[in-house]
Write a protein that holds these residues in place. Sequence first.
Motif, PDB file in Angstrom:
ATOM      1  N   LYS A  16       0.712  -1.283   0.150  1.00 16.79           N
ATOM      2  CA  LYS A  16       0.075  -0.019  -0.059  1.00 16.79           C
ATOM      3  C   LYS A  16       1.035   1.168  -0.274  1.00 16.79           C
ATOM      4  N   SER A  17       0.643   2.112  -1.179  1.00 19.81           N
ATOM      5  CA  SER A  17       1.379   3.317  -1.080  1.00 19.81           C
ATOM      6  C   SER A  17       1.116   4.264  -0.179  1.00 19.81           C
ATOM      7  N   SER A  18       2.480   4.953   0.286  1.00 20.61           N
ATOM      8  CA  SER A  18       2.151   5.879   1.907  1.00 20.61           C
ATOM      9  C   SER A  18       2.018   7.390   1.023  1.00 20.61           C
ATOM     10  N   GLY A  23      -3.915   8.279  -7.020  1.00 13.78           N
ATOM     11  CA  GLY A  23      -3.337   7.549  -8.123  1.00 13.78           C
ATOM     12  C   GLY A  23      -3.930   6.167  -8.374  1.00 13.78           C
ATOM     13  N   ASP A  24      -3.473   5.286  -8.969  1.00 17.07           N
ATOM     14  CA  ASP A  24      -4.026   4.063  -9.144  1.00 17.07           C
ATOM     15  C   ASP A  24      -3.707   2.870  -8.218  1.00 17.07           C
ATOM     16  N   THR A  74      -0.399   7.334  -5.713  1.00 16.50           N
ATOM     17  CA  THR A  74       0.829   7.032  -6.643  1.00 16.50           C
ATOM     18  C   THR A  74       2.026   6.214  -5.989  1.00 16.50           C
ATOM     19  N   THR A  75       2.736   5.875  -6.830  1.00 11.35           N
ATOM     20  CA  THR A  75       4.190   5.096  -6.251  1.00 11.35           C
ATOM     21  C   THR A  75       5.311   5.565  -7.148  1.00 11.35           C
ATOM     22  N   SER A 173       9.593   2.053  -3.257  1.00  9.80           N
ATOM     23  CA  SER A 173       9.455   2.258  -4.807  1.00  9.80           C
ATOM     24  C   SER A 173       9.561   1.129  -5.482  1.00  9.80           C
ATOM     25  N   LEU A 174       9.139   1.009  -6.905  1.00  8.96           N
ATOM     26  CA  LEU A 174       9.290  -0.068  -7.761  1.00  8.96           C
ATOM     27  C   LEU A 174      10.546   0.331  -8.625  1.00  8.96           C
TER      28      LEU A 174
END
Length: 287
Positions: A16-18, A23-24, A74-75, A173-174
């Motif tokens: 889960k993005s912080s 975003g998506d 977002t990420t 991050s990716l």
Amino acid sequence: MIANYVKPFAYSIPWKSSSVHFGDHRGTQRGLGDEYQGNVPLVDYPDARRMDLRQTLRDPYEQIQVKTFNQNNTTPLFAICDASSSMQFGGKQRKLDLAMHISASIAYSAHGMGDLFSFIAYNSHVIEDLTLPLSHHIFHSLEVIDQLADYRSKLAGSEGIADVPMYLSQHRSLVFWISDFHMPLGLIEQTLNAMSAHQVVPIVLWDDREHRKLPQFGFGNLIDPETGVARTLFFRKSLRDQFVEAFNRRREALDRLFVKFDYPALYLQEEFKPEAFTNYFEQYISL
């Protein structure tokens, strides 16, 4: 104008993005979204549109309850590109040209998802002129990545990768690491340790002319592009088999190292196919 080699692909993240920006991807921030988070009193989250009548009637303190949801956020995405001398090798195209196509496609895919993108190139050091901070500026990203088409390096190693983790975000991050990974395993492991807070996708670029399509018979010269050391060899079937076996052992060693960090590798040769990336995320990066 977007080059025809830029081909977007679908990707996802298993966490889960912080981020606080919409975003998506599933996020941890409360806001607009589809993932139910829980109920809170109206005084704590004054949005009467989300009033939960059932929970309100059940509340022993007779407080009006509202539903809360996790916002999709977002990420950050990073494309880390090996620009050492060994990446100059290639048949139909250099491995560095293939890395350029992949990096541009990652940037374009991030733009399509509304995610931030950063590009980092390195050889014996981080190449500042070919490094971009996180941003949404897709055309600027593509312009910088396109400079790899004219980039040439001689006797340049890959030890600059050790400094790359300092350029990454503090948030998870990716990270796409694009390289032929013709570097010591110890350096790869050291770098993976330094990037362990992120989800790394190792993209291994090999060319059949490095091992499977060597001369069948006769003398030939081999030059190490990163050291300049040259050797003259007499090629024959047994020697070609040794090269193939050496690459097979190398792949097994790389796979063991990547799996140790739970980062399965994606091997590519000669051509970028976006469906290979989409299939990778469907197979390995589950939600």
